[in-house]
Scaffold this motif. Sequence first.
Motif, PDB file in Angstrom:
ATOM      1  N   THR A 105      49.560  32.432  66.330  1.00  0.00           N
ATOM      2  CA  THR A 105      48.982  32.160  65.006  1.00  0.00           C
ATOM      3  C   THR A 105      49.685  31.010  64.311  1.00  0.00           C
ATOM      4  O   THR A 105      49.047  30.176  63.652  1.00  0.00           O
ATOM      5  N   ASP A 106      51.006  30.942  64.419  1.00  0.00           N
ATOM      6  CA  ASP A 106      51.779  29.922  63.697  1.00  0.00           C
ATOM      7  C   ASP A 106      52.002  28.652  64.515  1.00  0.00           C
ATOM      8  O   ASP A 106      52.644  27.718  64.034  1.00  0.00           O
ATOM      9  N   VAL A 143      67.352  25.880  62.393  1.00  0.00           N
ATOM     10  CA  VAL A 143      66.384  26.979  62.376  1.00  0.00           C
ATOM     11  C   VAL A 143      67.045  28.195  63.022  1.00  0.00           C
ATOM     12  O   VAL A 143      67.490  28.126  64.169  1.00  0.00           O
ATOM     13  N   ASP A 144      67.077  29.300  62.286  1.00  0.00           N
ATOM     14  CA  ASP A 144      67.739  30.504  62.787  1.00  0.00           C
ATOM     15  C   ASP A 144      66.924  31.145  63.901  1.00  0.00           C
ATOM     16  O   ASP A 144      65.699  31.013  63.959  1.00  0.00           O
ATOM     17  N   TRP A 145      67.614  31.882  64.751  1.00  0.00           N
ATOM     18  CA  TRP A 145      66.992  32.477  65.932  1.00  0.00           C
ATOM     19  C   TRP A 145      67.271  33.978  66.036  1.00  0.00           C
ATOM     20  O   TRP A 145      66.838  34.619  66.984  1.00  0.00           O
ATOM     21  N   ARG A 146      67.956  34.571  65.085  1.00  0.00           N
ATOM     22  CA  ARG A 146      68.490  35.926  65.232  1.00  0.00           C
ATOM     23  C   ARG A 146      67.480  36.994  64.769  1.00  0.00           C
ATOM     24  O   ARG A 146      67.689  37.667  63.769  1.00  0.00           O
ATOM     25  N   TYR A 147      66.395  37.126  65.526  1.00  0.00           N
ATOM     26  CA  TYR A 147      65.374  38.123  65.216  1.00  0.00           C
ATOM     27  C   TYR A 147      64.537  38.349  66.466  1.00  0.00           C
ATOM     28  O   TYR A 147      64.538  37.549  67.391  1.00  0.00           O
ATOM     29  N   ARG A 148      63.832  39.472  66.468  1.00  0.00           N
ATOM     30  CA  ARG A 148      62.866  39.790  67.520  1.00  0.00           C
ATOM     31  C   ARG A 148      61.482  39.889  66.899  1.00  0.00           C
ATOM     32  O   ARG A 148      61.325  39.892  65.673  1.00  0.00           O
ATOM     33  N   ALA A 149      60.467  40.022  67.763  1.00  0.00           N
ATOM     34  CA  ALA A 149      59.092  40.120  67.264  1.00  0.00           C
ATOM     35  C   ALA A 149      58.928  41.341  66.357  1.00  0.00           C
ATOM     36  O   ALA A 149      58.220  41.288  65.352  1.00  0.00           O
ATOM     37  N   ARG A 150      59.594  42.431  66.696  1.00  0.00           N
ATOM     38  CA  ARG A 150      59.453  43.659  65.914  1.00  0.00           C
ATOM     39  C   ARG A 150      60.031  43.527  64.511  1.00  0.00           C
ATOM     40  O   ARG A 150      59.742  44.333  63.636  1.00  0.00           O
ATOM     41  N   ASP A 151      60.866  42.499  64.274  1.00  0.00           N
ATOM     42  CA  ASP A 151      61.440  42.291  62.941  1.00  0.00           C
ATOM     43  C   ASP A 151      60.473  41.623  61.977  1.00  0.00           C
ATOM     44  O   ASP A 151      60.742  41.547  60.769  1.00  0.00           O
ATOM     45  N   ASN A 152      59.367  41.070  62.501  1.00  0.00           N
ATOM     46  CA  ASN A 152      58.346  40.427  61.674  1.00  0.00           C
ATOM     47  C   ASN A 152      58.933  39.297  60.823  1.00  0.00           C
ATOM     48  O   ASN A 152      58.607  39.157  59.639  1.00  0.00           O
ATOM     49  N   ARG A 153      59.781  38.470  61.431  1.00  0.00           N
ATOM     50  CA  ARG A 153      60.421  37.372  60.696  1.00  0.00           C
ATOM     51  C   ARG A 153      60.043  35.991  61.221  1.00  0.00           C
ATOM     52  O   ARG A 153      60.402  34.978  60.617  1.00  0.00           O
ATOM     53  N   PHE A 154      59.338  35.951  62.341  1.00  0.00           N
ATOM     54  CA  PHE A 154      59.062  34.643  62.915  1.00  0.00           C
ATOM     55  C   PHE A 154      58.232  33.769  61.978  1.00  0.00           C
ATOM     56  O   PHE A 154      58.465  32.567  61.875  1.00  0.00           O
ATOM     57  N   GLY A 155      57.258  34.369  61.279  1.00  0.00           N
ATOM     58  CA  GLY A 155      56.439  33.586  60.364  1.00  0.00           C
ATOM     59  C   GLY A 155      57.263  32.842  59.336  1.00  0.00           C
ATOM     60  O   GLY A 155      56.960  31.691  58.985  1.00  0.00           O
ATOM     61  N   ARG A 156      58.315  33.468  58.842  1.00  0.00           N
ATOM     62  CA  ARG A 156      59.194  32.818  57.859  1.00  0.00           C
ATOM     63  C   ARG A 156      59.813  31.564  58.445  1.00  0.00           C
ATOM     64  O   ARG A 156      59.855  30.511  57.784  1.00  0.00           O
ATOM     65  N   PHE A 157      60.272  31.642  59.686  1.00  0.00           N
ATOM     66  CA  PHE A 157      60.951  30.487  60.267  1.00  0.00           C
ATOM     67  C   PHE A 157      59.968  29.450  60.794  1.00  0.00           C
ATOM     68  O   PHE A 157      60.299  28.258  60.847  1.00  0.00           O
ATOM     69  N   ALA A 158      58.764  29.868  61.154  1.00  0.00           N
ATOM     70  CA  ALA A 158      57.716  28.890  61.461  1.00  0.00           C
ATOM     71  C   ALA A 158      57.404  28.066  60.209  1.00  0.00           C
ATOM     72  O   ALA A 158      57.228  26.846  60.292  1.00  0.00           O
ATOM     73  N   ARG A 159      57.356  28.733  59.060  1.00  0.00           N
ATOM     74  CA  ARG A 159      57.123  27.993  57.810  1.00  0.00           C
ATOM     75  C   ARG A 159      58.286  27.052  57.497  1.00  0.00           C
ATOM     76  O   ARG A 159      58.081  25.947  56.966  1.00  0.00           O
ATOM     77  N   GLU A 160      59.500  27.470  57.824  1.00  0.00           N
ATOM     78  CA  GLU A 160      60.647  26.585  57.621  1.00  0.00           C
ATOM     79  C   GLU A 160      60.525  25.325  58.477  1.00  0.00           C
ATOM     80  O   GLU A 160      60.840  24.223  58.028  1.00  0.00           O
ATOM     81  N   ILE A 161      60.097  25.499  59.717  1.00  0.00           N
ATOM     82  CA  ILE A 161      59.896  24.334  60.584  1.00  0.00           C
ATOM     83  C   ILE A 161      58.854  23.404  59.981  1.00  0.00           C
ATOM     84  O   ILE A 161      59.048  22.175  59.945  1.00  0.00           O
ATOM     85  N   HIS A 162      57.760  23.967  59.494  1.00  0.00           N
ATOM     86  CA  HIS A 162      56.717  23.140  58.887  1.00  0.00           C
ATOM     87  C   HIS A 162      57.218  22.451  57.620  1.00  0.00           C
ATOM     88  O   HIS A 162      56.925  21.270  57.392  1.00  0.00           O
ATOM     89  N   ARG A 163      57.971  23.178  56.785  1.00  0.00           N
ATOM     90  CA  ARG A 163      58.504  22.555  55.566  1.00  0.00           C
ATOM     91  C   ARG A 163      59.453  21.410  55.891  1.00  0.00           C
ATOM     92  O   ARG A 163      59.586  20.459  55.116  1.00  0.00           O
ATOM     93  N   ALA A 164      60.112  21.500  57.036  1.00  0.00           N
ATOM     94  CA  ALA A 164      61.019  20.435  57.468  1.00  0.00           C
ATOM     95  C   ALA A 164      60.289  19.327  58.221  1.00  0.00           C
ATOM     96  O   ALA A 164      60.927  18.462  58.830  1.00  0.00           O
ATOM     97  N   GLY A 165      58.954  19.353  58.195  1.00  0.00           N
ATOM     98  CA  GLY A 165      58.174  18.287  58.810  1.00  0.00           C
ATOM     99  C   GLY A 165      58.011  18.407  60.302  1.00  0.00           C
ATOM    100  O   GLY A 165      57.610  17.443  60.960  1.00  0.00           O
ATOM    101  N   GLY A 166      58.298  19.594  60.878  1.00  0.00           N
ATOM    102  CA  GLY A 166      58.227  19.755  62.317  1.00  0.00           C
ATOM    103  C   GLY A 166      56.994  20.486  62.787  1.00  0.00           C
ATOM    104  O   GLY A 166      56.228  21.036  61.989  1.00  0.00           O
TER     105      GLY A 166
END
Length: 504
Positions: A310-311, A266-289
């Motif tokens: 929220t996520d 799971v990538d970590w190279r973003y901040r809250a202002r980049d609005n990318r966390f939701g994408r990687f939260a979904r990746e965690i869920h798709r990977a069963g986590g």
Amino acid sequence: MCENDHGIDRRALFVTGAAAALTLGAVSFPESAAAANGQETRTVRGTLPTGSPDYVYLPVEVPAGVREIKVAYTYDKPSVPAGTQGNALDIGIFDERGTELGGKGFRGWSGGARSEFFLRADEATPGYVPGPVRPGTWHIALGPYTVAPQGLAYEVTITLAYGASGRTPTPVYPPSRAKGRGRAWYRGDCHLHSWHSDGRRTPAEIAALARAAGLDFINSSDHNTHASHPHWADQAGDDLLIMLGEEVTTRNGHVVALGTDPGTFVDWRYRARDNRFGRFAREIHRAGGLVVPAHPHATCVGCGWKFGFTDADAVEVWNGPYTPDDEVMLAEWDNTLVAAVREGRGRWLPAMGSSDAHRDPDAVGSPQTVVLADDLSRPAIQEGIRAGRSYVAESQHVSLAFSAVGDRGEHAGIGERLKVARDTSVTVRLEVRGAPRCTVHLVTDQGTLFTSDPLPVSGTGTVEWRTTAAYAAYVRAELRHETAAGPLPGALAAVTNPIFLGGA
């Protein structure tokens, strides 16, 4: 050996400063070195000023015939004025597949824990992924975590060794199920660090400590790397379920990816202002986590949680030895329960606790999350955590039984809803073992409405309290040690998720 200087002047920083990353000039190696079957070294020096991008990439042109790549680095640590951050520089590497967000080219990250690393087909430094060193443009990733007012002067040395490539081992992962005891309460620690990131313990040492702490399950959570996943298989057993994950360590907070599929990065190279966390939260869920924000109010640089809940599937309200930032998080979590009641949402945010143990004297399993699950398997443990059928205890010695019963025999346990009319009398009961001299606090959406006398030195006791759904929308229990001084509450010995009342 060849040396290059890579300075970043003020104008260059101004031009690129809006981006999250900066790419330096490439380092190249001669094709002729491969024929000699030897090695070649290049050293790069540069200085990063304050205000540098979060990630600076140093491209390395890797020719064919390379057996091993080795990287070593140093940076200066000048004295700084009081209250000012000094230099801290993290490091990792991406292969010829590139640095695009999402991690296809990711081959390892050690943050600031190591001064050098290597990769080859058959082996790699802990935190790094073994595999062939294929030709193409690799990128050494530098992460200027903090930069002193004087700037951050660094030196990176890259050595390529040529020769026949070894064989990459096929990864073997721990099973997703252990023997267990059927439907039962299982104890676990889901936030642990091995020597594959900034921990000092091997997986074998962690597994031994987990068993000694009475744990039934653990979750691997090394910072920003999944490299440890194949190294846990021989530590699992009928008595210990080992789930795999990662602590995703961004510049705006950390999140535990709990129980992802083996080999998930799971990538970590973003901040809250980049609005990318939701994408990687979904990746965690798709990977069963599960998505579990970690130590949301920790005071270390970049540790404070800025992404919202929220996520999240659960939240770590207690991290390691109980401290004031845990007390703040406990209050914030309670506010989320009130909001869920106010908004009529069926979904609410369960609480967890983990040790975040790195090295001695950090105690594995202190605290630990105790989960009611149908069996000792990854899906069952995750379902119990997600449903909030759990409590957090400081050690294996503390056990709780918490329930609410209506006047017609209706019954609910931790994480459940007692469906009774608003004016129905409800008896809340807490049975405690292993908490000498601790006091019981029953907390509702109004606050603490019941506090017991201290438990006897045996640590065993039972308390009961009567209420109605009209008076208390939920009830949760806190078990606290004796107050050290003044009006401050004592440190937690245990805390439960709530039982909701009403909704008949």
